[in-house]
Design a protein around this motif. Structure first.
Motif, PDB file in Angstrom:
ATOM      1  N   LYS A  32       0.855  -1.190   0.000  1.00  7.12           N
ATOM      2  CA  LYS A  32       0.000   0.000   0.000  1.00  7.12           C
ATOM      3  C   LYS A  32       0.890   1.239   0.000  1.00  7.12           C
ATOM      4  O   LYS A  32       2.122   1.136   0.009  1.00  7.12           O
ATOM      5  N   THR A  33       0.268   2.393   0.009  1.00  4.88           N
ATOM      6  CA  THR A  33       0.995   3.659  -0.042  1.00  4.88           C
ATOM      7  C   THR A  33       1.926   3.824   1.158  1.00  4.88           C
ATOM      8  O   THR A  33       1.554   3.504   2.297  1.00  4.88           O
ATOM      9  N   VAL A  34       3.124   4.320   0.900  1.00  4.01           N
ATOM     10  CA  VAL A  34       4.106   4.603   1.954  1.00  4.01           C
ATOM     11  C   VAL A  34       4.193   6.121   2.115  1.00  4.01           C
ATOM     12  O   VAL A  34       4.362   6.855   1.135  1.00  4.01           O
ATOM     13  N   THR A  35       4.069   6.597   3.336  1.00  4.94           N
ATOM     14  CA  THR A  35       4.186   8.026   3.628  1.00  4.94           C
ATOM     15  C   THR A  35       5.624   8.353   4.010  1.00  4.94           C
ATOM     16  O   THR A  35       6.198   7.727   4.909  1.00  4.94           O
ATOM     17  N   VAL A  36       6.207   9.320   3.330  1.00  8.25           N
ATOM     18  CA  VAL A  36       7.573   9.767   3.622  1.00  8.25           C
ATOM     19  C   VAL A  36       7.483  11.161   4.240  1.00  8.25           C
ATOM     20  O   VAL A  36       7.214  12.147   3.546  1.00  8.25           O
ATOM     21  N   PRO A  45      16.080  21.863   1.448  1.00 10.63           N
ATOM     22  CA  PRO A  45      17.142  20.927   1.067  1.00 10.63           C
ATOM     23  C   PRO A  45      16.780  19.455   1.239  1.00 10.63           C
ATOM     24  O   PRO A  45      17.194  18.629   0.423  1.00 10.63           O
ATOM     25  N   SER A  46      16.009  19.120   2.278  1.00  6.80           N
ATOM     26  CA  SER A  46      15.639  17.717   2.479  1.00  6.80           C
ATOM     27  C   SER A  46      14.828  17.179   1.308  1.00  6.80           C
ATOM     28  O   SER A  46      14.912  16.000   0.955  1.00  6.80           O
ATOM     29  N   ASP A  47      14.025  18.059   0.687  1.00  4.08           N
ATOM     30  CA  ASP A  47      13.211  17.654  -0.467  1.00  4.08           C
ATOM     31  C   ASP A  47      14.076  17.271  -1.670  1.00  4.08           C
ATOM     32  O   ASP A  47      13.645  16.499  -2.531  1.00  4.08           O
ATOM     33  N   ILE A  48      15.278  17.827  -1.722  1.00  6.27           N
ATOM     34  CA  ILE A  48      16.164  17.528  -2.844  1.00  6.27           C
ATOM     35  C   ILE A  48      16.509  16.045  -2.881  1.00  6.27           C
ATOM     36  O   ILE A  48      16.675  15.450  -3.941  1.00  6.27           O
ATOM     37  N   ALA A  49      16.576  15.429  -1.711  1.00 11.32           N
ATOM     38  CA  ALA A  49      16.793  13.981  -1.636  1.00 11.32           C
ATOM     39  C   ALA A  49      15.466  13.235  -1.637  1.00 11.32           C
ATOM     40  O   ALA A  49      15.315  12.200  -2.291  1.00 11.32           O
ATOM     41  N   ALA A  50      14.491  13.757  -0.893  1.00 10.82           N
ATOM     42  CA  ALA A  50      13.237  13.032  -0.673  1.00 10.82           C
ATOM     43  C   ALA A  50      12.407  12.848  -1.931  1.00 10.82           C
ATOM     44  O   ALA A  50      11.867  11.755  -2.179  1.00 10.82           O
ATOM     45  N   ARG A  51      12.277  13.869  -2.728  1.00  9.90           N
ATOM     46  CA  ARG A  51      11.370  13.788  -3.881  1.00  9.90           C
ATOM     47  C   ARG A  51      11.870  12.853  -4.976  1.00  9.90           C
ATOM     48  O   ARG A  51      11.106  11.999  -5.440  1.00  9.90           O
ATOM     49  N   PRO A  52      13.119  12.938  -5.420  1.00 13.91           N
ATOM     50  CA  PRO A  52      13.565  11.972  -6.439  1.00 13.91           C
ATOM     51  C   PRO A  52      13.625  10.546  -5.916  1.00 13.91           C
ATOM     52  O   PRO A  52      13.342   9.603  -6.663  1.00 13.91           O
ATOM     53  N   LEU A  53      13.951  10.390  -4.630  1.00 18.48           N
ATOM     54  CA  LEU A  53      13.993   9.047  -4.055  1.00 18.48           C
ATOM     55  C   LEU A  53      12.589   8.451  -4.006  1.00 18.48           C
ATOM     56  O   LEU A  53      12.382   7.289  -4.389  1.00 18.48           O
ATOM     57  N   SER A  54      11.617   9.231  -3.557  1.00 17.88           N
ATOM     58  CA  SER A  54      10.234   8.750  -3.483  1.00 17.88           C
ATOM     59  C   SER A  54       9.706   8.402  -4.869  1.00 17.88           C
ATOM     60  O   SER A  54       9.004   7.392  -5.051  1.00 17.88           O
ATOM     61  N   LYS A  55      10.034   9.224  -5.843  1.00 21.32           N
ATOM     62  CA  LYS A  55       9.608   8.976  -7.224  1.00 21.32           C
ATOM     63  C   LYS A  55      10.190   7.647  -7.734  1.00 21.32           C
ATOM     64  O   LYS A  55       9.472   6.825  -8.320  1.00 21.32           O
ATOM     65  N   SER A  56      11.459   7.424  -7.491  1.00 20.75           N
ATOM     66  CA  SER A  56      12.112   6.200  -7.970  1.00 20.75           C
ATOM     67  C   SER A  56      11.600   4.963  -7.238  1.00 20.75           C
ATOM     68  O   SER A  56      11.419   3.906  -7.843  1.00 20.75           O
ATOM     69  N   LEU A  57      11.340   5.089  -5.928  1.00 19.04           N
ATOM     70  CA  LEU A  57      10.805   3.955  -5.171  1.00 19.04           C
ATOM     71  C   LEU A  57       9.401   3.609  -5.667  1.00 19.04           C
ATOM     72  O   LEU A  57       9.037   2.426  -5.738  1.00 19.04           O
ATOM     73  N   THR A  58       8.617   4.624  -5.993  1.00 21.10           N
ATOM     74  CA  THR A  58       7.281   4.395  -6.535  1.00 21.10           C
ATOM     75  C   THR A  58       7.368   3.605  -7.837  1.00 21.10           C
ATOM     76  O   THR A  58       6.625   2.630  -8.055  1.00 21.10           O
ATOM     77  N   SER A  64       2.778   3.764  -4.249  1.00 24.15           N
ATOM     78  CA  SER A  64       3.059   5.194  -4.126  1.00 24.15           C
ATOM     79  C   SER A  64       3.850   5.509  -2.857  1.00 24.15           C
ATOM     80  O   SER A  64       3.514   5.027  -1.774  1.00 24.15           O
ATOM     81  N   PHE A  65       4.891   6.323  -3.005  1.00 18.67           N
ATOM     82  CA  PHE A  65       5.640   6.878  -1.878  1.00 18.67           C
ATOM     83  C   PHE A  65       5.329   8.371  -1.878  1.00 18.67           C
ATOM     84  O   PHE A  65       5.771   9.107  -2.760  1.00 18.67           O
ATOM     85  N   VAL A  66       4.548   8.814  -0.895  1.00 18.98           N
ATOM     86  CA  VAL A  66       3.994  10.168  -0.887  1.00 18.98           C
ATOM     87  C   VAL A  66       4.710  11.028   0.150  1.00 18.98           C
ATOM     88  O   VAL A  66       4.811  10.657   1.330  1.00 18.98           O
ATOM     89  N   ILE A  67       5.205  12.201  -0.294  1.00 18.76           N
ATOM     90  CA  ILE A  67       5.879  13.134   0.607  1.00 18.76           C
ATOM     91  C   ILE A  67       4.854  13.867   1.470  1.00 18.76           C
ATOM     92  O   ILE A  67       3.841  14.357   0.973  1.00 18.76           O
ATOM     93  N   TYR A  90       5.559   1.549   6.596  1.00 16.44           N
ATOM     94  CA  TYR A  90       4.674   2.381   5.785  1.00 16.44           C
ATOM     95  C   TYR A  90       4.719   3.860   6.180  1.00 16.44           C
ATOM     96  O   TYR A  90       4.003   4.686   5.615  1.00 16.44           O
ATOM     97  N   THR A  91       5.559   4.194   7.156  1.00 16.92           N
ATOM     98  CA  THR A  91       5.855   5.586   7.487  1.00 16.92           C
ATOM     99  C   THR A  91       7.367   5.707   7.618  1.00 16.92           C
ATOM    100  O   THR A  91       7.975   5.004   8.440  1.00 16.92           O
ATOM    101  N   LEU A  92       7.953   6.570   6.790  1.00 19.29           N
ATOM    102  CA  LEU A  92       9.393   6.775   6.803  1.00 19.29           C
ATOM    103  C   LEU A  92       9.694   8.250   7.045  1.00 19.29           C
ATOM    104  O   LEU A  92       8.808   9.100   6.952  1.00 19.29           O
ATOM    105  N   LEU A  93      10.937   8.539   7.343  1.00 14.15           N
ATOM    106  CA  LEU A  93      11.367   9.910   7.623  1.00 14.15           C
ATOM    107  C   LEU A  93      12.606  10.226   6.795  1.00 14.15           C
ATOM    108  O   LEU A  93      13.553   9.443   6.761  1.00 14.15           O
ATOM    109  N   ILE A  94      12.586  11.369   6.113  1.00 13.08           N
ATOM    110  CA  ILE A  94      13.790  11.891   5.469  1.00 13.08           C
ATOM    111  C   ILE A  94      14.019  13.284   6.030  1.00 13.08           C
ATOM    112  O   ILE A  94      13.166  14.162   5.912  1.00 13.08           O
ATOM    113  N   THR A  95      15.164  13.482   6.667  1.00 15.58           N
ATOM    114  CA  THR A  95      15.418  14.749   7.341  1.00 15.58           C
ATOM    115  C   THR A  95      16.890  15.103   7.330  1.00 15.58           C
ATOM    116  O   THR A  95      17.751  14.248   7.105  1.00 15.58           O
ATOM    117  N   SER A  96      17.151  16.369   7.586  1.00 15.03           N
ATOM    118  CA  SER A  96      18.516  16.799   7.839  1.00 15.03           C
ATOM    119  C   SER A  96      18.909  16.320   9.234  1.00 15.03           C
ATOM    120  O   SER A  96      18.088  15.771   9.974  1.00 15.03           O
TER     121      SER A  96
END
Length: 326
Positions: A32-36, A45-58, A64-67, A90-96
């Motif tokens: 099911k959908t994973v929340t990041v 800056p955290s989005d610079i890693a989070a968004r392309p990674l979530s897109k590729s994991l999807t 779906s990996f949703v920010i 199903y809940t992950l964290l991407i942070t500085s």
């Protein structure tokens, strides 16, 4: 031969069922959908890693990996939400690094312990910080800047992207090592701090290569020194602090992937494997090159050791500098 009691049989069956359940969860994840969660405003800056990674994991895993940007409290609000989430992958964290290894030393009250309540997955990016001077500062190198700051007799301020950020603490480390008297002016993110720097309202600041490079390239700010151990390919003419004559200032803004503690190890291993695989692909390699980051994909165990070492390091900096949350 002694027969097992019905209670013992039940316990054994329950244990076996739980082992099978965990194994099945890892094999089937994600279904099911994973929340990041990114505990910072969108576009940071955290989005610079989070968004392309979530897109590729999807694309790779078919779910779906949703920010979910949950800003506030120096990263503490969104991070705390992840520590309370069900530990099922199903809940992950991407942070500085701030809410993980800096905030626990700065904030008097924390609703969570990041070293206990989060499971490290892997480091994603590690970028150096650049000390830059705005148009109001005549200094062209570190020696001249230090002399200029001393001439102000304590009437000198520096900007940061927020209290408790690597930018703030690196500035405090710089002040502590050089015995310079400076006043901290925290902003709500890099963008407003840089705007005031460009406008001449604040003289200097540390910021990551991610945020400050466009302004260095345009010539609107002057790079003085970089906080990495070696010069950055992005700024080959900018010396490290050691090269400029000041040792003891090595610092990075890093961005990592975490899950709630007690997330099954098999699930953590699968997330790690898929993430590290993506980090080696051209799209992410380009991001690393553009941000000046080395490849830092690692095992959960090694990343965990790194996080603990960083927590001890920044705790010492906070104590020695007397830094506080404004």
């Amino acid at each position: 031969m002694r027969l097992l009691s019905s209670t013992s049989k039940s316990l054994i069956c329950a244990f076996a069922a739980s082992v099978v359940s965990v194994s099945a969860l890892a094999q089937g994840w994600p279904t099911k959908t994973v929340t990041v969660v990114v505990p910072w405003p969108p576009g940071g800056p955290s989005d610079i890693a989070a968004r392309p990674l979530s897109k590729s994991l999807t694309e790779t895993l078919g779910q779906s990996f949703v920010i979910d940007n949950r800003a506030g409290g120096g990263g503490n609000i969104g991070t705390a939400a992840v520590t309370r989430a069900t530990p099922d992958g199903y809940t992950l964290l991407i942070t500085s690094s701030a809410p993980i290894v800096i905030n626990p030393s700065l904030y008097k009250k924390m609703t969570f312990d990041p070293l206990k309540d989060l499971a490290p997955v892997t480091n994603l990016l590690r970028v150096p910080l650049v000390l830059v001077a705005g148009p109001s500062v005549p200094a062209k190198n570190l020696k001249e800047l230090m002399a200029f700051i001393k001439s102000k007799n304590g009437q000198f301020s520096y900007a940061s992207s927020g209290s408790g950020t690597p930018q703030h603490l690196t500035s405090e480390l710089f002040a502590s090592v050089t015995k310079l008297n400076m006043t901290h002016v925290p902003y709500k993110g890099s963008a407003p701090a840089i705007a005031d720097l460009l406008g001449g309202h604040i003289p200097i600041m540390f910021d990551s290569t991610i945020a400050i490079m466009p302004h260095i390239k345009s010539g609107k700010v002057r790079p003085i020194a970089i906080s990495s151990a070696q010069r950055s390919p992005l700024l080959p003419d900018v010396p490290t602090f050691a090269e400029a004559g000041v040792r003891g200032i090595e610092s990075y803004a890093w961005y990592g992937l975490f899950a709630p503690a007690k997330t099954p190890k098999d699930v953590i291993a699968k997330i790690n494997a898929e993430t590290v695989k993506i980090m080696k692909q051209p799209e992410f390699t380009k991001i690393r090159a553009e941000t000046g980051s080395d490849f830092v994909g690692d095992t959960p165990e090694n990343f965990g050791k790194f996080v603990h070492a960083e927590a001890a390091r920044w705790s010492k900096v906070v104590k020695e500098s007397g830094a506080t949350v404004d």
